[in-house]
Scaffold this motif. Structure first.
Motif, PDB file in Angstrom:
ATOM      1  N   CYS A 102      10.972   3.444  26.447  1.00  0.00           N
ATOM      2  CA  CYS A 102      11.279   3.404  27.881  1.00  0.00           C
ATOM      3  C   CYS A 102      10.004   3.181  28.691  1.00  0.00           C
ATOM      4  O   CYS A 102      10.029   3.233  29.923  1.00  0.00           O
ATOM      5  CB  CYS A 102      12.007   4.667  28.318  1.00  0.00           C
ATOM      6  SG  CYS A 102      13.006   4.442  29.808  1.00  0.00           S
ATOM      7  N   HIS A 104       7.317   5.036  28.987  1.00  0.00           N
ATOM      8  CA  HIS A 104       6.673   6.197  29.617  1.00  0.00           C
ATOM      9  C   HIS A 104       5.194   6.307  29.226  1.00  0.00           C
ATOM     10  O   HIS A 104       4.422   6.975  29.908  1.00  0.00           O
ATOM     11  CB  HIS A 104       7.424   7.492  29.260  1.00  0.00           C
ATOM     12  CG  HIS A 104       8.845   7.525  29.750  1.00  0.00           C
ATOM     13  ND1 HIS A 104       9.675   8.600  29.599  1.00  0.00           N
ATOM     14  CD2 HIS A 104       9.580   6.590  30.410  1.00  0.00           C
ATOM     15  CE1 HIS A 104      10.858   8.338  30.132  1.00  0.00           C
ATOM     16  NE2 HIS A 104      10.841   7.113  30.613  1.00  0.00           N
ATOM     17  N   GLU A 137      11.810  13.699  30.228  1.00  0.00           N
ATOM     18  CA  GLU A 137      12.662  12.977  31.189  1.00  0.00           C
ATOM     19  C   GLU A 137      13.958  12.541  30.498  1.00  0.00           C
ATOM     20  O   GLU A 137      15.030  12.608  31.076  1.00  0.00           O
ATOM     21  CB  GLU A 137      11.940  11.749  31.744  1.00  0.00           C
ATOM     22  CG  GLU A 137      12.646  11.092  32.942  1.00  0.00           C
ATOM     23  CD  GLU A 137      13.860  10.287  32.568  1.00  0.00           C
ATOM     24  OE1 GLU A 137      14.871  10.361  33.299  1.00  0.00           O
ATOM     25  OE2 GLU A 137      13.841   9.591  31.530  1.00  0.00           O
ATOM     26  N   GLU A 138      13.811  12.097  29.233  1.00  0.00           N
ATOM     27  CA  GLU A 138      14.956  11.469  28.561  1.00  0.00           C
ATOM     28  C   GLU A 138      16.047  12.458  28.167  1.00  0.00           C
ATOM     29  O   GLU A 138      17.212  12.080  28.103  1.00  0.00           O
ATOM     30  CB  GLU A 138      14.485  10.733  27.289  1.00  0.00           C
ATOM     31  CG  GLU A 138      13.511   9.588  27.552  1.00  0.00           C
ATOM     32  CD  GLU A 138      14.194   8.365  28.163  1.00  0.00           C
ATOM     33  OE1 GLU A 138      15.411   8.392  28.403  1.00  0.00           O
ATOM     34  OE2 GLU A 138      13.481   7.378  28.401  1.00  0.00           O
ATOM     35  N   HIS A 369      14.853   1.169  26.029  1.00  0.00           N
ATOM     36  CA  HIS A 369      15.552   1.967  25.004  1.00  0.00           C
ATOM     37  C   HIS A 369      15.868   1.135  23.762  1.00  0.00           C
ATOM     38  O   HIS A 369      16.327   1.690  22.770  1.00  0.00           O
ATOM     39  CB  HIS A 369      16.837   2.652  25.511  1.00  0.00           C
ATOM     40  CG  HIS A 369      16.585   3.767  26.484  1.00  0.00           C
ATOM     41  ND1 HIS A 369      17.454   4.810  26.704  1.00  0.00           N
ATOM     42  CD2 HIS A 369      15.523   4.010  27.298  1.00  0.00           C
ATOM     43  CE1 HIS A 369      16.950   5.635  27.622  1.00  0.00           C
ATOM     44  NE2 HIS A 369      15.772   5.157  27.997  1.00  0.00           N
TER      45      HIS A 369
HETATM   46 ZN   LIG Z   1      14.638   5.971  29.455  1.00  0.00          ZN
END
Ligand SMILES: [Zn+2]
Ligand SMILES: [Zn+2]
Length: 398
Positions: A102, A104, A137-138, A369
Protein backbone atom coordinates in the motif's frame (compact mmCIF):
# COMPACT_ATOMS: atom_id res chain seq x y z
CA UNK A 1 17.33 30.68 1.01
CA UNK A 2 16.87 27.73 -1.29
CA UNK A 3 13.35 26.50 -2.02
CA UNK A 4 12.06 23.56 0.05
CA UNK A 5 11.67 21.64 -3.18
CA UNK A 6 15.40 22.01 -3.89
CA UNK A 7 16.19 20.92 -0.33
CA UNK A 8 14.03 17.85 -0.87
CA UNK A 9 15.82 17.02 -4.12
CA UNK A 10 19.12 17.30 -2.26
CA UNK A 11 18.09 14.54 0.17
CA UNK A 12 16.34 12.32 -2.37
CA UNK A 13 19.17 9.75 -2.15
CA UNK A 14 18.62 9.38 1.60
CA UNK A 15 14.84 9.25 1.14
CA UNK A 16 15.19 6.44 -1.41
CA UNK A 17 17.59 4.54 0.82
CA UNK A 18 15.25 4.79 3.81
CA UNK A 19 12.21 3.84 1.79
CA UNK A 20 13.92 0.80 0.27
CA UNK A 21 15.25 -0.34 3.67
CA UNK A 22 11.69 -0.20 5.07
CA UNK A 23 10.33 -1.88 1.95
CA UNK A 24 12.77 -4.80 2.23
CA UNK A 25 11.86 -5.42 5.87
CA UNK A 26 8.08 -4.91 6.10
CA UNK A 27 6.09 -5.43 9.32
CA UNK A 28 2.36 -5.86 9.96
CA UNK A 29 0.02 -4.45 12.58
CA UNK A 30 0.63 -2.55 15.78
CA UNK A 31 4.14 -3.70 16.54
CA UNK A 32 6.71 -2.61 13.98
CA UNK A 33 9.95 -2.58 15.98
CA UNK A 34 12.34 -2.57 13.02
CA UNK A 35 10.42 0.15 11.22
CA UNK A 36 10.30 2.20 14.40
CA UNK A 37 14.08 1.74 14.74
CA UNK A 38 14.64 3.04 11.20
CA UNK A 39 12.42 6.07 11.82
CA UNK A 40 14.22 6.90 15.07
CA UNK A 41 17.58 6.59 13.29
CA UNK A 42 16.37 8.92 10.51
CA UNK A 43 15.23 11.49 13.10
CA UNK A 44 18.36 11.16 15.21
CA UNK A 45 20.08 14.49 15.85
CA UNK A 46 17.11 16.61 14.79
CA UNK A 47 15.72 19.14 17.32
CA UNK A 48 12.56 17.12 18.01
CA UNK A 49 10.69 16.01 21.11
CA UNK A 50 10.24 12.31 20.51
CA UNK A 51 7.68 10.02 22.11
CA UNK A 52 7.01 6.35 21.51
CA UNK A 53 3.64 4.60 21.77
CA UNK A 54 2.75 2.17 24.54
CA UNK A 55 0.05 0.02 22.92
CA UNK A 56 1.76 0.24 19.54
CA UNK A 57 5.22 1.07 18.16
CA UNK A 58 4.31 4.55 17.01
CA UNK A 59 6.63 7.54 16.97
CA UNK A 60 5.33 11.03 17.76
CA UNK A 61 7.83 13.81 17.08
CA UNK A 62 7.21 17.47 17.86
CA UNK A 63 9.17 20.31 16.27
CA UNK A 64 8.84 23.71 17.94
CA UNK A 65 9.49 26.64 15.64
CA UNK A 66 11.36 29.71 16.82
CA UNK A 67 8.39 31.94 16.06
CA UNK A 68 5.07 31.75 17.92
CA UNK A 69 2.03 30.20 16.24
CA UNK A 70 -0.34 27.26 16.18
CA UNK A 71 0.26 23.57 15.56
CA UNK A 72 -0.05 21.49 12.41
CA UNK A 73 -0.10 17.67 12.32
CA UNK A 74 1.44 15.62 9.50
CA UNK A 75 0.76 11.92 9.39
CA UNK A 76 2.50 8.94 7.76
CA UNK A 77 1.43 5.34 8.28
CA UNK A 78 4.10 2.63 8.56
CA UNK A 79 2.53 -0.84 8.34
CA UNK A 80 2.63 -3.46 5.58
CA UNK A 81 0.19 -6.15 4.41
CA UNK A 82 0.03 -9.98 4.46
CA UNK A 83 0.83 -10.19 0.73
CA UNK A 84 3.61 -12.23 -0.90
CA UNK A 85 5.46 -9.71 -3.10
CA UNK A 86 5.83 -10.54 -6.80
CA UNK A 87 7.35 -7.30 -8.14
CA UNK A 88 10.82 -8.75 -8.73
CA UNK A 89 12.34 -5.44 -7.57
CA UNK A 90 15.92 -5.53 -6.26
CA UNK A 91 14.74 -4.14 -2.91
CA UNK A 92 11.66 -6.41 -2.73
CA UNK A 93 10.48 -7.75 0.62
CA UNK A 94 12.81 -10.21 2.32
CA UNK A 95 10.03 -11.28 4.70
CA UNK A 96 7.92 -14.20 3.43
CA UNK A 97 4.28 -13.29 2.88
CA UNK A 98 4.64 -9.66 3.97
CA UNK A 99 4.79 -6.69 1.60
CA UNK A 100 4.50 -2.92 1.58
CA UNK A 101 1.75 -3.24 -1.02
CA UNK A 102 0.00 0.00 0.00
CA UNK A 103 3.08 2.22 -0.22
CA UNK A 104 3.24 3.05 3.49
CA UNK A 105 7.04 2.66 3.22
CA UNK A 106 6.99 5.81 1.06
CA UNK A 107 4.74 7.63 3.54
CA UNK A 108 7.18 6.87 6.37
CA UNK A 109 10.21 8.04 4.37
CA UNK A 110 8.44 11.24 3.21
CA UNK A 111 7.37 12.12 6.75
CA UNK A 112 10.90 11.57 8.09
CA UNK A 113 12.17 13.73 5.21
CA UNK A 114 9.69 16.50 6.05
CA UNK A 115 10.86 16.42 9.69
CA UNK A 116 14.40 16.93 8.46
CA UNK A 117 13.56 19.79 6.08
CA UNK A 118 11.42 21.60 8.64
CA UNK A 119 14.03 21.14 11.37
CA UNK A 120 16.45 23.04 9.14
CA UNK A 121 13.87 25.87 8.86
CA UNK A 122 13.05 26.08 12.52
CA UNK A 123 13.93 29.78 12.53
CA UNK A 124 11.13 30.64 10.07
CA UNK A 125 8.60 28.17 11.48
CA UNK A 126 5.71 30.02 13.18
CA UNK A 127 4.45 27.35 15.56
CA UNK A 128 4.75 23.60 16.07
CA UNK A 129 4.60 20.55 13.86
CA UNK A 130 3.52 17.12 15.12
CA UNK A 131 4.92 14.25 13.01
CA UNK A 132 2.63 11.25 13.49
CA UNK A 133 4.35 7.98 12.51
CA UNK A 134 1.50 5.50 12.75
CA UNK A 135 1.40 1.68 12.79
CA UNK A 136 -1.68 -0.46 12.13
CA UNK A 137 -3.55 1.50 9.47
CA UNK A 138 -4.47 -1.63 7.51
CA UNK A 139 -5.90 -3.79 10.27
CA UNK A 140 -6.14 -2.45 13.76
CA UNK A 141 -7.02 1.25 13.79
CA UNK A 142 -3.62 2.59 14.81
CA UNK A 143 -4.78 6.19 14.43
CA UNK A 144 -7.47 5.66 17.06
CA UNK A 145 -4.89 4.20 19.44
CA UNK A 146 -2.47 7.07 18.86
CA UNK A 147 -5.26 9.56 19.52
CA UNK A 148 -6.07 7.70 22.75
CA UNK A 149 -2.40 8.00 23.70
CA UNK A 150 -2.48 11.74 23.11
CA UNK A 151 -0.96 12.39 19.67
CA UNK A 152 -3.36 15.29 19.03
CA UNK A 153 -2.16 17.01 22.21
CA UNK A 154 1.53 16.19 21.77
CA UNK A 155 2.47 19.85 21.26
CA UNK A 156 0.39 21.03 24.23
CA UNK A 157 -2.51 22.33 22.14
CA UNK A 158 -4.81 20.96 19.47
CA UNK A 159 -3.56 21.24 15.87
CA UNK A 160 -5.26 23.84 13.67
CA UNK A 161 -4.89 21.51 10.68
CA UNK A 162 -3.82 17.96 9.78
CA UNK A 163 -2.52 16.62 6.47
CA UNK A 164 -1.66 13.20 5.04
CA UNK A 165 -0.56 11.96 1.63
CA UNK A 166 -1.32 8.52 0.21
CA UNK A 167 0.56 7.12 -2.76
CA UNK A 168 -1.24 5.19 -5.47
CA UNK A 169 0.36 2.57 -7.72
CA UNK A 170 -2.38 3.02 -10.34
CA UNK A 171 -5.10 5.41 -11.56
CA UNK A 172 -2.98 8.58 -11.27
CA UNK A 173 0.06 9.40 -13.40
CA UNK A 174 3.42 9.76 -11.64
CA UNK A 175 3.56 12.85 -9.45
CA UNK A 176 -0.12 13.82 -9.88
CA UNK A 177 -1.87 14.94 -6.69
CA UNK A 178 -5.61 14.44 -6.23
CA UNK A 179 -8.24 15.17 -3.63
CA UNK A 180 -11.67 16.73 -3.15
CA UNK A 181 -13.91 18.66 -0.76
CA UNK A 182 -15.93 16.61 1.69
CA UNK A 183 -15.90 12.81 1.64
CA UNK A 184 -12.71 11.52 0.01
CA UNK A 185 -12.90 7.89 1.20
CA UNK A 186 -15.78 5.68 2.30
CA UNK A 187 -16.75 4.18 5.62
CA UNK A 188 -16.55 0.39 5.45
CA UNK A 189 -18.51 -1.69 7.95
CA UNK A 190 -19.53 -5.34 8.13
CA UNK A 191 -22.96 -6.79 8.92
CA UNK A 192 -23.12 -10.44 10.00
CA UNK A 193 -26.49 -12.12 10.00
CA UNK A 194 -27.74 -15.45 11.34
CA UNK A 195 -31.32 -16.53 10.67
CA UNK A 196 -32.42 -18.99 13.33
CA UNK A 197 -34.91 -21.54 11.98
CA UNK A 198 -35.74 -25.10 12.94
CA UNK A 199 -34.34 -27.96 10.93
CA UNK A 200 -36.38 -30.85 9.55
CA UNK A 201 -37.02 -33.24 6.67
CA UNK A 202 -37.08 -31.64 3.24
CA UNK A 203 -40.38 -33.40 2.46
CA UNK A 204 -42.18 -31.73 5.38
CA UNK A 205 -41.28 -28.05 5.49
CA UNK A 206 -44.46 -27.22 7.44
CA UNK A 207 -43.07 -29.22 10.36
CA UNK A 208 -39.86 -27.16 10.34
CA UNK A 209 -38.94 -23.46 10.10
CA UNK A 210 -36.86 -23.11 6.96
CA UNK A 211 -34.30 -20.30 7.32
CA UNK A 212 -33.22 -20.38 3.64
CA UNK A 213 -36.16 -18.57 1.98
CA UNK A 214 -36.14 -16.01 4.80
CA UNK A 215 -32.40 -15.42 4.34
CA UNK A 216 -32.92 -15.00 0.56
CA UNK A 217 -35.62 -12.42 1.23
CA UNK A 218 -33.26 -10.62 3.57
CA UNK A 219 -30.69 -10.31 0.76
CA UNK A 220 -33.22 -8.76 -1.62
CA UNK A 221 -34.75 -6.59 1.12
CA UNK A 222 -31.29 -5.14 1.82
CA UNK A 223 -30.96 -4.19 -1.85
CA UNK A 224 -34.41 -2.58 -1.77
CA UNK A 225 -33.27 -0.67 1.33
CA UNK A 226 -30.35 0.76 -0.68
CA UNK A 227 -32.50 1.98 -3.56
CA UNK A 228 -35.65 3.06 -1.66
CA UNK A 229 -34.36 4.61 1.55
CA UNK A 230 -31.13 6.36 0.52
CA UNK A 231 -30.52 9.49 -1.52
CA UNK A 232 -28.86 8.56 -4.82
CA UNK A 233 -26.48 11.48 -4.22
CA UNK A 234 -25.52 10.19 -0.76
CA UNK A 235 -25.41 6.52 -1.58
CA UNK A 236 -24.63 3.36 0.32
CA UNK A 237 -23.32 0.10 -1.14
CA UNK A 238 -24.39 -3.20 0.41
CA UNK A 239 -22.72 -6.32 -0.94
CA UNK A 240 -23.66 -9.69 0.52
CA UNK A 241 -20.38 -11.43 -0.16
CA UNK A 242 -20.97 -14.55 1.90
CA UNK A 243 -24.09 -16.77 2.18
CA UNK A 244 -24.09 -20.21 3.77
CA UNK A 245 -26.78 -22.66 4.75
CA UNK A 246 -27.51 -26.36 4.68
CA UNK A 247 -25.76 -29.61 3.83
CA UNK A 248 -28.08 -31.62 1.57
CA UNK A 249 -31.02 -31.10 -0.78
CA UNK A 250 -33.46 -33.02 1.41
CA UNK A 251 -32.54 -31.55 4.80
CA UNK A 252 -33.87 -28.24 6.12
CA UNK A 253 -31.06 -26.64 8.13
CA UNK A 254 -31.38 -25.01 11.54
CA UNK A 255 -29.87 -21.76 10.44
CA UNK A 256 -28.60 -19.66 7.55
CA UNK A 257 -25.72 -17.19 7.76
CA UNK A 258 -24.77 -14.28 5.57
CA UNK A 259 -22.32 -11.40 5.75
CA UNK A 260 -22.41 -8.04 3.99
CA UNK A 261 -19.87 -5.30 3.41
CA UNK A 262 -21.51 -1.89 3.78
CA UNK A 263 -19.92 1.28 2.36
CA UNK A 264 -21.21 4.77 2.98
CA UNK A 265 -19.96 8.29 2.22
CA UNK A 266 -21.45 10.47 4.95
CA UNK A 267 -21.91 10.19 8.69
CA UNK A 268 -25.69 10.56 8.23
CA UNK A 269 -25.97 7.74 5.69
CA UNK A 270 -23.75 5.54 7.83
CA UNK A 271 -25.83 6.12 10.96
CA UNK A 272 -29.01 5.48 8.99
CA UNK A 273 -27.84 2.21 7.43
CA UNK A 274 -26.49 0.97 10.78
CA UNK A 275 -29.97 1.46 12.21
CA UNK A 276 -32.07 0.35 9.24
CA UNK A 277 -30.22 -2.75 7.99
CA UNK A 278 -30.44 -4.77 11.24
CA UNK A 279 -34.13 -3.84 11.51
CA UNK A 280 -34.82 -5.15 7.99
CA UNK A 281 -33.00 -8.37 8.87
CA UNK A 282 -34.93 -8.97 12.10
CA UNK A 283 -38.31 -7.97 10.73
CA UNK A 284 -38.10 -10.12 7.59
CA UNK A 285 -37.15 -13.13 9.74
CA UNK A 286 -39.96 -12.32 12.15
CA UNK A 287 -42.50 -12.13 9.31
CA UNK A 288 -41.66 -15.80 8.68
CA UNK A 289 -41.95 -16.77 12.33
CA UNK A 290 -38.20 -16.88 12.94
CA UNK A 291 -35.63 -14.77 14.69
CA UNK A 292 -32.41 -13.37 13.29
CA UNK A 293 -29.34 -11.80 14.84
CA UNK A 294 -27.64 -8.95 13.00
CA UNK A 295 -24.27 -7.78 14.25
CA UNK A 296 -22.46 -4.72 12.97
CA UNK A 297 -18.69 -4.64 13.08
CA UNK A 298 -17.53 -1.05 12.80
CA UNK A 299 -14.86 -0.38 10.23
CA UNK A 300 -13.30 3.06 9.72
CA UNK A 301 -15.59 6.09 9.45
CA UNK A 302 -15.90 8.27 6.34
CA UNK A 303 -12.72 10.28 5.63
CA UNK A 304 -13.94 13.87 5.26
CA UNK A 305 -11.74 16.70 4.02
CA UNK A 306 -12.33 20.20 5.31
CA UNK A 307 -13.24 22.52 2.40
CA UNK A 308 -10.93 25.34 3.57
CA UNK A 309 -7.96 23.07 4.20
CA UNK A 310 -8.28 21.19 0.92
CA UNK A 311 -8.51 24.50 -0.96
CA UNK A 312 -5.39 25.65 0.88
CA UNK A 313 -3.61 22.40 -0.10
CA UNK A 314 -4.66 22.87 -3.75
CA UNK A 315 -3.12 26.35 -3.73
CA UNK A 316 0.11 25.05 -2.19
CA UNK A 317 0.36 22.34 -4.86
CA UNK A 318 -0.12 24.91 -7.66
CA UNK A 319 2.37 27.29 -6.10
CA UNK A 320 5.09 24.71 -5.43
CA UNK A 321 4.72 22.46 -8.48
CA UNK A 322 2.95 24.67 -11.04
CA UNK A 323 -0.24 23.98 -12.97
CA UNK A 324 -1.30 20.55 -14.14
CA UNK A 325 -0.20 18.66 -11.05
CA UNK A 326 -3.54 18.60 -9.25
CA UNK A 327 -6.69 16.70 -10.08
CA UNK A 328 -9.96 17.53 -8.35
CA UNK A 329 -11.55 14.09 -7.84
CA UNK A 330 -15.18 13.98 -9.06
CA UNK A 331 -16.08 11.21 -6.60
CA UNK A 332 -14.72 9.75 -3.37
CA UNK A 333 -12.75 6.51 -3.48
CA UNK A 334 -14.55 3.45 -2.11
CA UNK A 335 -11.63 2.38 0.08
CA UNK A 336 -11.38 3.50 3.70
CA UNK A 337 -8.67 5.00 5.92
CA UNK A 338 -8.14 5.53 9.62
CA UNK A 339 -6.85 9.08 9.06
CA UNK A 340 -10.63 9.60 9.23
CA UNK A 341 -10.33 9.52 13.05
CA UNK A 342 -7.87 12.45 12.92
CA UNK A 343 -10.08 14.40 10.50
CA UNK A 344 -13.07 13.81 12.80
CA UNK A 345 -11.31 15.99 15.37
CA UNK A 346 -9.02 18.28 13.37
CA UNK A 347 -9.88 20.01 10.07
CA UNK A 348 -7.51 18.88 7.37
CA UNK A 349 -6.99 17.19 4.04
CA UNK A 350 -6.03 13.78 2.72
CA UNK A 351 -4.39 13.85 -0.71
CA UNK A 352 -3.55 11.06 -3.13
CA UNK A 353 -0.16 11.11 -4.86
CA UNK A 354 0.38 9.16 -8.10
CA UNK A 355 3.40 6.84 -7.86
CA UNK A 356 2.84 4.68 -10.92
CA UNK A 357 6.14 4.11 -12.78
CA UNK A 358 6.31 6.32 -15.92
CA UNK A 359 6.57 3.39 -18.34
CA UNK A 360 3.35 1.80 -17.05
CA UNK A 361 -0.23 2.83 -17.95
CA UNK A 362 -1.92 3.98 -14.70
CA UNK A 363 -5.27 2.73 -16.04
CA UNK A 364 -4.07 -0.88 -16.11
CA UNK A 365 -1.27 -0.85 -13.49
CA UNK A 366 -1.71 -3.20 -10.49
CA UNK A 367 -3.69 -1.54 -7.68
CA UNK A 368 -2.52 -0.81 -4.14
CA UNK A 369 -2.63 -4.12 -2.17
CA UNK A 370 -1.68 -6.15 -5.26
CA UNK A 371 1.38 -8.42 -4.98
CA UNK A 372 2.60 -6.68 -8.15
CA UNK A 373 1.99 -3.08 -7.09
CA UNK A 374 5.04 -0.89 -7.80
CA UNK A 375 5.47 2.57 -6.28
CA UNK A 376 8.11 4.73 -7.95
CA UNK A 377 10.76 6.32 -5.70
CA UNK A 378 10.70 9.38 -7.95
CA UNK A 379 7.76 10.83 -5.97
CA UNK A 380 9.63 10.82 -2.65
CA UNK A 381 11.24 14.25 -2.97
CA UNK A 382 8.02 15.96 -4.12
CA UNK A 383 5.94 14.24 -1.42
CA UNK A 384 8.45 15.31 1.22
CA UNK A 385 8.51 18.88 -0.09
CA UNK A 386 4.72 19.05 -0.14
CA UNK A 387 4.34 17.86 3.46
CA UNK A 388 6.94 20.40 4.61
CA UNK A 389 5.34 23.22 2.57
CA UNK A 390 1.84 22.41 3.89
CA UNK A 391 3.05 22.71 7.49
CA UNK A 392 5.24 25.76 6.98
CA UNK A 393 2.68 27.74 4.96
CA UNK A 394 -0.31 26.71 7.06
CA UNK A 395 1.43 27.99 10.19
CA UNK A 396 2.43 31.21 8.45
CA UNK A 397 -1.17 31.68 7.34
CA UNK A 398 -2.15 31.54 11.04
ZN1 LIG B 1 -3.95 -0.11 2.17
ZN1 LIG C 1 -2.77 2.68 2.73
Amino acid sequence: MAEIRDDADQISGDLTELRRAIHAEPEIGRHLPRTQEKVLAALDGLPLEIGRGRALSSVTAVLRGDRPGGTVLLRGDMDALPVAERTGLPYASRVDGVMHACGHDLHTAMLAGAARLLSARRAELAGNVIFMFQPAEEIAGGAELMIAEGVLDAAGERPVAAFALHVSSSLLPLGMLASRDGAVLAAADTLEVTVHGRGGHGSQPHMAADPIPAACEIVTALQALVTRRFDVFDPVVITVGSFHAGTASNVIPDEARLAASIRSFSGQARAKVMDAAPRVVRDVASAHGMSATAEFTDGYPVTVNDATEVTFAERVVADVFGDGRYLRMPNPLTGSEDFSYVLDQVPGAFLMLGACPPDVDPATAPYNHSAEAVFDDAVLADGTALLAELALRRLTAG
